[in-house]
Design a protein around this motif. Structure first.
Motif, mmCIF file in Angstrom:
data_model
loop_
_atom_site.group_PDB
_atom_site.id
_atom_site.type_symbol
_atom_site.label_atom_id
_atom_site.label_comp_id
_atom_site.label_asym_id
_atom_site.label_seq_id
_atom_site.Cartn_x
_atom_site.Cartn_y
_atom_site.Cartn_z
ATOM 1 N N VAL A 585 106.325 11.972 -10.671
ATOM 2 C CA VAL A 585 105.254 11.661 -9.839
ATOM 3 C C VAL A 585 105.721 12.445 -8.653
ATOM 4 N N VAL A 589 101.371 12.736 -4.617
ATOM 5 C CA VAL A 589 100.557 11.667 -5.320
ATOM 6 C C VAL A 589 101.120 10.388 -4.807
ATOM 7 N N LYS A 592 99.213 9.534 -1.783
ATOM 8 C CA LYS A 592 98.036 9.166 -1.985
ATOM 9 C C LYS A 592 97.982 7.608 -2.405
ATOM 10 N N THR A 632 99.353 13.611 -11.132
ATOM 11 C CA THR A 632 98.784 14.357 -10.161
ATOM 12 C C THR A 632 97.502 13.473 -9.643
ATOM 13 N N GLU A 633 97.141 14.226 -8.407
ATOM 14 C CA GLU A 633 96.054 13.581 -7.585
ATOM 15 C C GLU A 633 94.864 13.719 -8.482
ATOM 16 N N ILE A 636 95.456 10.552 -11.344
ATOM 17 C CA ILE A 636 96.046 9.221 -10.529
ATOM 18 C C ILE A 636 95.137 8.046 -10.960
#
Length: 838
Positions: A585, A589, A592, A632-633, A636
């Motif tokens: 991770v 991320v 976020k 990843t973004e 997620i």
């Protein structure tokens, strides 16, 4: 004949007093001719005659030296004293003492014996010896195989050292003798009879001295000699014997001996009484032992399984090994005696047994040794906790002081802050850094005083309080004791537990803490107490005064990212059976997740989100879809779903009548949108949003201030006659209270009445007075963190809170603009825009 002449010649040269005895002009032939002729004529054994002649010379020397100085070798004695007329064996091993003996044997067999003051000194000097001693004659000397010399000496006369000479190989002294007078009066005879009578009584009591000894003493006619002989048979200290030796006057010496015998008689009488008492006690013990053995045999025959004999022995051993203070030890034995006598079927039997078990199981003296290594402790705290610099600094200060003083009363720390900021885990880390045991007691919901102090033993189901229970669980007298959720205690008709905690948390009193069940004082002074609380306002003042408050406000976004990466994520990966290579991770991320999936001061919800990611990863790996997962973004949302929160709560545009306030709650800082709307009416003020009394009063104060300054603020002076004003704070289900919303309400009122919009990026906090002054508030760090979390860029604060800005993390200070105000006019200047929205 030639040998006898040689011996006589040698005798004259060795004895300096021969010339005084027989005249300076006499030759040895004229002096010893009669003796020589007698030896030859009668054919008498030469050795016997020579020895008799030496005895004769010694006697004459003693007479001559009576009031004259005599120079003789010195033999120091250790732990031994020789009186005149005494004959005893001595073992001599020290080099100088051996040389002194050999010198005496070569000269005239005379040697001076005196006692050392300190027996531990191997090479005594003049100041280490008593001045008074005994001139003695060496009668025999024998060399033993181990190099020691055994000599037989006879005490001749008291003598006192006049001068001390070091002859290199041995010491010699010049002495003056002190002989007892030959005359005796009636008083001497009376004293002798009294002393002899006392000695006879002592012998009967002591039974360590034979009747023959008494008979030999009774035959002595010289009073001084009798006192010396009796003194030599008494079991008194060497110092007392030396005092008698130094007492030259005979009557005084006898009186001393009589006093000593009298004291020894009293001691023997006491010993006899004590012995009789011990004998009676032993007889009683033997009787009890015999009866117990009979009882054991009867129980065995009857198959009685409730017999307490073995149990009592086991409990006695445990009591003796528990390390209790003497008073508690005696009470435990007393209760054990009661338990032994009470029938097993009695209800009291189980009560007593439980009490004894508690006394045995408590740590009374066992403790862990503090491993005070500042660098190691700092390393542990930094490894397990990111941030919290003030807390860690306070713990390291405590360790440093304890290492220097080696005796410091346990501090009472209170870690105050929102849930999930790591208060409990920090206390556990402190215990690890101190090498102490850790015990935690939760006080949430406790409302009975007996929960702290315990119940009286007379009650059914009585047991000690949570403090004593925690000490039993800790197993040592110096644990780190965590009182969790101390602010969640309450009180009712059964008592106030917070009042009971006053004694526990007072360093001046807790060395004698009294539990109602244990009843005996228990020492809590070595315990390091740490309390945790979410809201300090609910803790009573006296209890709060006993604790050192350390505030843990919450974490910034950057700190949360570090904590997640270094602590939470590795922990959840391990708990869910994953490895670091399976799940990855990235930091962006994590950021976020912090912004869009959690909204809290601590990291508890953040940990739950990490656990969710790990569980879903475990499902993917087990199903065989992937062997390695990278979050990843973009993906997620596949793991956590749609974002639950909007990053920041700042308004998207400038609005009229809507101001952003900063609030402090039990779960950390938060932002409040205070809305004001106007409607035609007659000046009615409506407050909604489940506001507390203090917040309602702040709204009334703000309304009154705006009315008084309406003209200056560009507001219609009669607005209160035309409009009804409604002030609302959203999230009406959540109770809200406190004075710090004063300037926020005032700003929203002025905005709504004047039509000027409020800057959306501005948050504010401060109490207002009727004259428009801005007063300081609390919880600035928590409020500032909430402003930063909500995306605000400017914060308006009371000027008196300037000192608190240093507590705010540097990363947050760098991203916020702080405006310090002392009056509402300054607030309006920074919060309101110039234009009017119609």
């Amino acid at each position: 004949m030639h040998f006898v002449k040689n011996f006589c010649q040698q005798s004259i040269s060795n004895f300096p007093f021969i010339n005084q005895l027989f005249g300076e002009n006499k030759s040895y032939e004229s002096v010893f001719s009669p003796i020589i002729r007698h030896i030859i004529t009668n054919k008498i054994e030469l050795k016997k005659e020579i020895l008799a002649f030496i005895d004769f010379l010694h006697l004459e020397v003693q007479i001559l030296a009576k009031n004259n100085e005599l120079n003789v070798p010195l033999l120091p004695l250790r732990g031994l004293l020789v009186y005149p007329t005494m004959v005893l064996h001595l073992d001599v091993g020290r080099e100088r003492s051996v040389q002194a003996l050999e010198k005496a044997m070569v000269d005239d067999h005379l040697i001076f014996l005196t006692t050392q003051k300190d027996v531990s000194i191997d090479e005594p000097l003049e100041e280490d010896l008593y001045r008074m001693g005994t001139l003695t004659k060496v009668k025999q000397m024998l060399k033993l195989p181990n190099g020691t010399i055994r000599v037989l000496v006879e005490g001749l006369v008291r003598a006192e050292i006049v001068s001390f000479q070091d002859e290199e190989e041995y010491y010699s002294v010049s002495i003056v003798t002190h002989e007892d007078p030959d005359t005796r009066d009636v008083e001497d005879q009376a004293l002798m009879r009294t002393m002899l009578e006392y000695f006879e009584q002592y012998i009967k009591l002591s039974k360590k001295i034979s009747a023959e000894t008494y008979a030999s003493v009774a035959d002595i006619e010289e009073p001084g000699r009798m006192a010396d002989i009796i003194s030599s048979h008494l079991p008194i200290k060497l110092k007392e014997k030396q005092d008698i030796l130094e007492t030259i006057e005979v009557k005084q010496r006898i009186n001393r001996v009589i006093g000593i015998i009298h004291n020894e008689k009293e001691v023997l009488n006491l010993e006899k009484k004590i012995g009789q008492r011990v004998k009676r006690s032993m007889e009683r013990t033997q009787k009890e032992y015999y009866l117990r053995e009979q009882m054991k045999a009867i129980q065995k025959e009857l198959g009685d399984k409730e017999g307490k004999t073995g149990e009592i022995a086991e409990l006695t051993e445990k009591i003796n090994q528990a390390g209790m203070p003497e008073n508690v030890h005696q009470i435990a034995l007393k209760e054990l005696d009661r338990y032994e006598k009470v029938p097993a079927s009695s209800a009291e039997s189980s009560v007593i047994r439980n009490y004894i078990d508690w006394l045995i199981s408590l740590p009374w003296s066992k403790k862990t040794e503090d491993d005070i290594d500042i660098l190691r402790a700092e390393k542990i705290l930094n490894k397990e906790h990111y941030g919290l610099e003030k807390v860690k600094e306070r713990v390291l200060e405590y360790l440093a002081v304890q290492k220097l003083t080696n005796s410091l009363k346990g501090p009472i720390l209170c870690l105050a802050g929102p849930p999930g900021v790591g208060k409990t885990s920090l206390a556990r880390s402190i215990a690890t850094s101190l090498n102490r045991n850790f015990v935690r007691v939760s006080l949430g919901g406790v409302r009975d005083e007996s929960e702290i102090r315990g119940h009286r033993r007379t009650y059914v189901g009585a047991m000690p309080g949570r403090i004593i229970q925690g000490m039993k669980k800790a197993g040592t007298i110096n644990p780190v004791f965590l009182l969790d959720e101390i602010d969640k205690m309450s009180s009712d008709f059964r008592g106030d537990p917070s009042s009971a905690l006053l004694e526990v948390l007072d360093p001046e009193q807790n060395s004698n803490f009294s539990d109602h069940y244990i009843e005996e004082p228990y020492n809590l002074s070595k315990v390091m107490f740490i309390a945790t609380a979410n809201n300090l306002s609910t803790i009573p003042g006296p209890l709060l005064d006993r604790m050192e408050i350390i505030t843990i406000a919450g974490y910034t976004e950057l700190e949360k990212v570090h904590i997640t990466r270094d602590h939470l994520l590795p922990k959840q990966i391990k708990e869910n059976g994953l490895s670091k290579g399976i799940l990855q991770v990235r930091d962006d991320v994590i950021l976020k997740v912090v912004r869009y999936y959690t909204r809290e001061a601590g990291v508890r919800s953040l940990e739950r989100q990490m656990a969710t990611i790990c569980r879903k990863t475990a499902k993917i790996v087990v199903s065989g879809k992937k062997k390695r997962v990278v979050i990843t973004e973009k993906n997620i949302e596949e793991f956590l779903g749609k974002p639950r929160f909007r990053y920041g709560q700042a308004e998207t545009e400038n609005q009229v009548g809507v101001a952003t306030g900063l609030a402090y709650t039990t779960v950390g800082g938060d932002t409040l949108q205070i809305e004001v709307s106007l409607a035609p009416g007659k000046g009615k003020l409506v407050l909604t949003g489940k506001l507390g009394d203090v917040m309602k009063e702040s709204a009334q104060a703000a309304f009154s201030y705006v009315r008084s300054k309406a003209k200056e603020l560009g507001i219609e002076e009669d607005f209160h006659e035309k409009y009804d004003i409604h002030i609302h704070v959203p999230e009406g289900a959540v109770p809200k209270d406190g004075p710090s919303a004063g300037i926020t309400i005032a700003t929203a009122l002025v905005s709504a009445l004047s039509g000027r919009p409020i800057r959306r990026e501005v948050g504010m906090t401060g109490e207002i007075t009727l004259r428009g002054r801005v007063l300081p508030i609390g919880g600035l760090k928590e409020k500032t963190l909430s402003a930063h979390r909500a995306g605000l860029t400017k914060v308006i604060l009371p000027k008196d809170n300037e000192m608190d800005i240093d507590d705010i993390p540097e990363s947050v200070r760098n991203e916020l603009e702080f405006v310090l105000v002392s009056h509402v006019d300054e607030v309006l200047k920074h919060a309101l825009l110039e234009g009017v929205v119609k």
